[in-house]
Design an enzyme around this catalytic site. Sequence first.
Site, PDB file in Angstrom:
ATOM      1  N   PHE A   1      64.072 -21.032  24.970  1.00 35.09           N
ATOM      2  CA  PHE A   1      62.702 -21.312  25.371  1.00 35.09           C
ATOM      3  C   PHE A   1      61.875 -21.611  24.117  1.00 35.09           C
ATOM      4  O   PHE A   1      61.931 -20.859  23.139  1.00 35.09           O
ATOM      5  CB  PHE A   1      62.105 -20.128  26.135  1.00 35.09           C
ATOM      6  CG  PHE A   1      60.812 -20.460  26.811  1.00 35.09           C
ATOM      7  CD1 PHE A   1      60.802 -21.274  27.931  1.00 35.09           C
ATOM      8  CD2 PHE A   1      59.614 -19.978  26.332  1.00 35.09           C
ATOM      9  CE1 PHE A   1      59.609 -21.606  28.563  1.00 35.09           C
ATOM     10  CE2 PHE A   1      58.415 -20.301  26.964  1.00 35.09           C
ATOM     11  CZ  PHE A   1      58.404 -21.116  28.074  1.00 35.09           C
TER      12      PHE A   1
ATOM     13  N   ASP B   1      66.065 -11.877  25.211  1.00 31.10           N
ATOM     14  CA  ASP B   1      64.913 -12.238  26.033  1.00 31.10           C
ATOM     15  C   ASP B   1      65.369 -12.137  27.490  1.00 31.10           C
ATOM     16  O   ASP B   1      66.245 -12.881  27.929  1.00 31.10           O
ATOM     17  CB  ASP B   1      64.458 -13.657  25.703  1.00 31.10           C
ATOM     18  CG  ASP B   1      63.188 -14.068  26.443  1.00 31.10           C
ATOM     19  OD1 ASP B   1      62.934 -13.525  27.538  1.00 31.10           O
ATOM     20  OD2 ASP B   1      62.465 -14.953  25.942  1.00 31.10           O
TER      21      ASP B   1
ATOM     22  N   TYR C   1      55.503 -11.076  34.948  1.00 33.20           N
ATOM     23  CA  TYR C   1      54.932 -11.925  35.999  1.00 33.20           C
ATOM     24  C   TYR C   1      55.954 -12.736  36.778  1.00 33.20           C
ATOM     25  O   TYR C   1      55.596 -13.381  37.757  1.00 33.20           O
ATOM     26  CB  TYR C   1      53.881 -12.875  35.411  1.00 33.20           C
ATOM     27  CG  TYR C   1      54.283 -13.619  34.159  1.00 33.20           C
ATOM     28  CD1 TYR C   1      55.072 -14.757  34.219  1.00 33.20           C
ATOM     29  CD2 TYR C   1      53.850 -13.178  32.912  1.00 33.20           C
ATOM     30  CE1 TYR C   1      55.430 -15.435  33.069  1.00 33.20           C
ATOM     31  CE2 TYR C   1      54.197 -13.846  31.761  1.00 33.20           C
ATOM     32  CZ  TYR C   1      54.993 -14.979  31.838  1.00 33.20           C
ATOM     33  OH  TYR C   1      55.356 -15.648  30.698  1.00 33.20           O
ATOM     34  N   LYS C   2      57.219 -12.713  36.395  1.00 30.60           N
ATOM     35  CA  LYS C   2      58.219 -13.494  37.126  1.00 30.60           C
ATOM     36  C   LYS C   2      58.795 -12.652  38.270  1.00 30.60           C
ATOM     37  O   LYS C   2      58.103 -12.344  39.222  1.00 30.60           O
ATOM     38  CB  LYS C   2      59.301 -13.986  36.163  1.00 30.60           C
ATOM     39  CG  LYS C   2      58.784 -14.925  35.069  1.00 30.60           C
ATOM     40  CD  LYS C   2      59.901 -15.431  34.192  1.00 30.60           C
ATOM     41  CE  LYS C   2      59.411 -16.195  32.982  1.00 30.60           C
ATOM     42  NZ  LYS C   2      58.760 -17.478  33.320  1.00 30.60           N
TER      43      LYS C   2
ATOM     44  N   ARG D   1      63.852 -27.287  39.660  1.00 32.25           N
ATOM     45  CA  ARG D   1      64.310 -25.909  39.497  1.00 32.25           C
ATOM     46  C   ARG D   1      63.821 -25.066  40.659  1.00 32.25           C
ATOM     47  O   ARG D   1      62.620 -25.040  40.963  1.00 32.25           O
ATOM     48  CB  ARG D   1      63.796 -25.334  38.166  1.00 32.25           C
ATOM     49  CG  ARG D   1      64.398 -23.990  37.812  1.00 32.25           C
ATOM     50  CD  ARG D   1      63.825 -23.452  36.514  1.00 32.25           C
ATOM     51  NE  ARG D   1      62.443 -22.994  36.681  1.00 32.25           N
ATOM     52  CZ  ARG D   1      61.792 -22.256  35.790  1.00 32.25           C
ATOM     53  NH1 ARG D   1      62.375 -21.914  34.663  1.00 32.25           N
ATOM     54  NH2 ARG D   1      60.547 -21.883  36.003  1.00 32.25           N
TER      55      ARG D   1
END
Length: 420
Positions: free
Chosen positions: A128, A205, A230-231, A379
């Site tokens: 990322f 991560d 938040y995911k 996705r």
Amino acid sequence: MIDVARRVDFEALDAADALAPLRQRYRVPEGVIYLDGNSLGVPAHAALEAVREAAEGEWADQLIGAWNGADWIGLPRRLGDRIGRLIGAAPGQTVVADSISVNLFKLLAVALALRPGRRTVLSTTENFPTDLYVAEGLGGLLGGERCRLRTVPLASVSAESLAGSVDDDVAVVMLTQVDFRTGARLELEAITRAVHSRGALVLWDLAHSAGAFPVELDLAGADMAVGCGYKFLGGGPGAPAFAYLAERHHPAAQQPITGWMGHARPFDFDPGYAPAPGIDRLLAGTPPILACRALEGALDVFDEVDLAAVRAKSVALGEALIRLVGESEVAGELELASPVDPEQRGSQVAFRHAEAWPLTQALIAEGVVGDFRAPDLLRLGITPLYLRFTDIFDAVVRLEEVLVSGRHRDRRFSRRARVT
């Protein structure tokens, strides 16, 4: 075209699903099939109620007294231990604070200090971007003689290859367990052992791992980890992140953002800094209470579920999605970008399509919310706590209809907006 009569088979799967009642714990918008949970999760009713209680029953009624009366001051450690249960970390090794970016900065600096004489942060070229930016920024701050970033292709990463890539200059290997584009999943335990055999540390991560499937950091002998709230955890937009540091590293850990909450005696207001014992030394500034309380409410759902069962349903949903797309009339237009083997992917499925951006927008207009990742990926995130088998069926039916009709070529779907 997919025979809509087959939907009854998926209805039967929902009827037999032991996790199905959990959907009622979430506020899923009517008519929406939400396949973007790996970017921002649907809110749990408990999360929304926790924010209301924090604002009206604590802040408004108790004012400053809520720091002790509602134990606001204990939120970072309390939430850290609750998340620790989901990532295989014993109490006292995880804390909720700041963002992934800030926590990466802290832990990379800690890792470099724990491996004096070594200067390289090794990562993947496809990691990322923020993770790479933070490592580059730290290198710019410290100078190349103390920190430099080196990357290798993600496709070449395995326990065996890393044992050869980690030379005597590598202090820490920074890896994302689940690739944000394709969902490709790395073997956390085997890679950790391989890196340790070369004398380096590993920083994981877990942004697309925490809350999606079981993670066993302690069992793997992991050193450090970060992740967001938040995911899959559903803590809300901008929810605070978490940081894990194995207990064996606590005494020697020296993080660079030496804020007052990381002080051994923060309320003595001593002008000199003395790090707190244990995991609290990773704290810096005042915690964002309303955001922390939202995350606290969201975690209530996880107290009632077995992540192994969540993972099993995730795999079943993902396999159904891939199978239906493969059987559809548009199978030739979509290339599976995720690993075929479910054991090698996280809780998401990605497809390549030449017009992935307008296709994603057209699906959103049809009530199927996925997301786009450049340059050509559609996705689809799978959150088993509120996603149904019939949602998967209906999503593929709409995907087929959009592509067959060509609706995604409407000019309104080609306008590019800011993508998060």
